[in-house]
Design an enzyme around this catalytic site. Sequence first.
Site, PDB file in Angstrom:
ATOM      1  N   GLU A 143       0.821  -1.220   0.000  1.00 31.74           N
ATOM      2  CA  GLU A 143       0.000   0.000   0.000  1.00 31.74           C
ATOM      3  C   GLU A 143       0.855   1.270   0.000  1.00 31.74           C
ATOM      4  OE1 GLU A 143      -3.098   0.076   2.963  1.00 31.74           O
ATOM      5  OE2 GLU A 143      -4.311  -1.321   1.816  1.00 31.74           O
TER       6      GLU A 143
ATOM      7  N   HIS B 274       9.776 -26.455   0.890  1.00 34.61           N
ATOM      8  CA  HIS B 274       9.121 -27.612   0.278  1.00 34.61           C
ATOM      9  C   HIS B 274       7.963 -27.192  -0.619  1.00 34.61           C
ATOM     10  CE1 HIS B 274      11.300 -30.645   2.751  1.00 34.61           C
ATOM     11  NE2 HIS B 274      11.527 -29.541   3.443  1.00 34.61           N
TER      12      HIS B 274
ATOM     13  N   LYS C 265     -13.701  -0.318  -3.281  1.00 31.70           N
ATOM     14  CA  LYS C 265     -14.667   0.008  -2.221  1.00 31.70           C
ATOM     15  C   LYS C 265     -15.912   0.645  -2.826  1.00 31.70           C
ATOM     16  CE  LYS C 265     -11.565   1.238   1.560  1.00 31.70           C
ATOM     17  NZ  LYS C 265     -11.199   2.366   2.398  1.00 31.70           N
TER      18      LYS C 265
HETATM   19  O1  PA5 Z   1      -3.200   1.398   5.686  1.00 32.11           O
HETATM   20  C1  PA5 Z   1      -4.370   1.766   5.622  1.00 32.11           C
HETATM   21  O2  PA5 Z   1      -4.705   2.934   5.848  1.00 32.11           O
HETATM   22  C2  PA5 Z   1      -5.476   0.792   5.287  1.00 32.11           C
HETATM   23  O3  PA5 Z   1      -4.998  -0.487   5.099  1.00 32.11           O
HETATM   24  C3  PA5 Z   1      -6.515   0.762   6.410  1.00 32.11           C
HETATM   25  O4  PA5 Z   1      -5.892   0.398   7.603  1.00 32.11           O
HETATM   26  C4  PA5 Z   1      -7.664  -0.196   6.114  1.00 32.11           C
HETATM   27  O5  PA5 Z   1      -8.250   0.117   4.888  1.00 32.11           O
HETATM   28  C5  PA5 Z   1      -8.716  -0.112   7.202  1.00 32.11           C
HETATM   29  O6  PA5 Z   1      -9.197   1.190   7.328  1.00 32.11           O
HETATM   30  P1  PA5 Z   1     -10.004   1.669   8.579  1.00 32.11           P
HETATM   31  O7  PA5 Z   1      -9.145   1.583   9.781  1.00 32.11           O
HETATM   32  O8  PA5 Z   1     -10.369   3.083   8.260  1.00 32.11           O
HETATM   33  O9  PA5 Z   1     -11.211   0.788   8.699  1.00 32.11           O
END
Ligand code: PA5
Length: 501
Positions: A340, A361, A476
């Site tokens: 990310e 393995h 999303k």
């Molecule tokens: O790194 C990030 O910001 C994302 O992976 C969020 O943690 C993830 O989408 C979850 O988001 P939230 O905490 O708003 O539910």
Amino acid sequence: MQLPDENIEYQFQRLLARPHDAWTPLAELQSQHFLHPEKLDAVKPWVTAVRGRVSADRELQNPPAKDLPLQPGFIDLPQRLLDGFRRKQDASDLGKIVRLANRLKENVDRVVVLGIGGSYLGARALFDGLCHTYHNEMPAKLRMGKPRVYFEGNAVDNDALQDLSELLENTCVDPDIPEERWGVVVISKSGGTLETAAAYRAMKAEAAKYYGPKSEMLKQVIVPITGPKGKLRDLCRAEGFTDDDMLTIPDDVGGRYSVFTPVGLFPAAVMGLDVRALLLGAATMTKRFLEEPFDRNPVLQYAAVNYLMTEEMKKTTRVLSVWSKKLEAVGWWYDQLVSESLGKHNRGATPLTVVQTRDLHSRGQQHQEGMRDKVIHNLVVRQMKHPPVQVGMADRNEDDLNQFSRKGYPDILDAAVKGTNEAYADAARPTADIVLPAVTEHTIGQLMQMLMLATVVEGRLMGTNPYGQPGVEAYKQNMLRNLKATPNLPKGEVRDAAKGM
Ligand code: PA5
């Protein structure tokens, strides 16, 4: 057993190309696939300058729009939390985390932690890495007041969620008996993540059924962790939670950088982990990052090596080869951190976690002889928590193991690590090591902070903003649109998933 609690080390000498006296096919291959020390020397001043920028970002009050999002809060947070606790104890942010965690621990024997991505993976890494491997299976007495922990809301898996409800319904029958009480920790920074929100609604309905819809107990056994604003906070307030009952994720810390906010610290405290040692480890790493020169700075070294291996040597698959099953979830957490943070603008290494010797393995063949697109980082632990399991002598020796009777599991592991590294070196496959003296809160704190800092530095070297994850929005929005477009079925009817929408 007393475990060594020293600094973790990054050892990358093995992936550097060395001059050879004579031309050989292997020397040629190593020269092509290992990193030439001059390249590393050449980027040292640049990497050090980037450290200056990352450090300066901490002070910026009004960053220019082109630099947004900017969320460097995680860098200083561990030390700030420790300082606050020293000064204000219970009244500090860390004091509140510990107080609410103790309240939950006293009230329940099972805790369901809801969250996804950065609101899940850090806590999962801490649970798997630092709690007893069979924590949830241990009788209450041996768990010494630490509840069993389950993770949900990290997918959309109808049957997994139903199985959890079934487990709770069958094992918790009388809410007046402390051993039969369970609670929920719901974690979402934005407060609007559908997976977490839907799971929370389902678990809350279960809890209301169990404790009674108006029971005061509900506020004792549900702990919301969320950002300063958002739907989850609004919902919880509307349900009667006060800000004292909730924990806040700071605005300037992004999801995957949030393990040392209540997101990771609260579940860790519930699990009975030493949260101050975790923070101390992280704060130590921040200090090393900010103050040490390149040659003693694991963050700068790791960032520089990975940057060069990905961008210049085209080793675009970054393998974290974990030599302890318990650290696999640290790998999952790192997978998300890299994906990310750096997977933007058609660039960024593809992270891959493997557990050894298990995956020797399965993926070992490919790593030894497959495409030359990989750099392998071993995550090795020097000292185990338990005394060695010995091979021992046996009357029947058809398995031929009596020759190793005085050897133990750590010897076998050591031989496997060395043997694998030798095999990779002999095939000019670049490898390096991250060494943990032992798996403790202090070393895991160092490791996670090192990987977060190095990811930010690497992003800046690439010219990529390591904060934010704009690419996650597309699915999303589509998911919501599709869900809205799905016609509601008459009450009681079940959709046949095989027939699609
Ligand atoms: O790194 C990030 O910001 C994302 O992976 C969020 O943690 C993830 O989408 C979850 O988001 P939230 O905490 O708003 O539910």
